[in-house]
Design a protein around this motif. Sequence first.
Motif, short mmCIF file in Angstrom:
data_model
loop_
_atom_site.label_atom_id
_atom_site.label_comp_id
_atom_site.label_asym_id
_atom_site.label_seq_id
_atom_site.Cartn_x
_atom_site.Cartn_y
_atom_site.Cartn_z
N CYS A 151 0.75 -1.36 -0.36
CA CYS A 151 -0.04 -0.21 -0.13
C CYS A 151 0.76 1.34 0.24
O CYS A 151 1.81 1.70 1.21
N CYS A 152 0.74 1.68 -1.24
CA CYS A 152 1.70 3.53 -1.25
C CYS A 152 0.51 4.31 -1.18
O CYS A 152 0.70 3.82 -2.61
N ASN A 153 0.52 5.08 -0.33
CA ASN A 153 -0.35 6.77 -1.36
C ASN A 153 -1.93 6.55 -1.35
O ASN A 153 -2.52 6.91 -2.44
N LYS A 154 -2.27 5.40 -0.26
CA LYS A 154 -3.36 5.27 -1.27
C LYS A 154 -4.16 3.64 -1.80
O LYS A 154 -5.47 4.15 -2.42
N GLN A 155 -2.48 3.16 -2.65
CA GLN A 155 -3.04 2.61 -3.69
C GLN A 155 -2.59 1.22 -3.21
O GLN A 155 -1.54 1.56 -3.17
N CYS A 156 -2.81 0.37 -4.21
CA CYS A 156 -2.11 -0.61 -3.82
C CYS A 156 -0.84 -1.30 -5.26
O CYS A 156 -1.41 -1.23 -6.28
#
Length: 143
Positions: free
Chosen positions: A78-83
Amino acid sequence: MKLSKVIFTCWLGIIALAITLSTVPTFATLQAPTKEEKPWNHPARLGRFLAGRPRPAQMRCDQYPTVCRAKGSPGPNCCNKQCVNVMTDEQNCGKCGKRCSYSEMCCLGRCVNSSINDYHCGRCNNPCKKGSSCVYGLCSYVH
């Protein structure tokens, strides 16, 4: 010279007419829908104003970290609210927020230049044979 201009102008007019007629709806496309099909039921055809019903909230990985491990997810991280997959993602290579430069790609969590890297020549995990080198993304390229 004048004759060629006239022929060219007529040719452009015929093409414009053909394009216009191909975009005009015909009687068959304007018929009422049958009982089996509902009119305008595709969500992409409805504008935001006409949709009228609220959309369900999407599960974000910052709130639900396990959503990234679900089947069909772009990656387990999870990076910056994205998978994302930090092993291959060029915007998050190796860790969140680490971007590869324009000429690099992310291979195994490291930014590499695949046009000159002997272990990732042209693509990830494509090593050149012993004694050859990577030039322009090709092993043993002859100049």
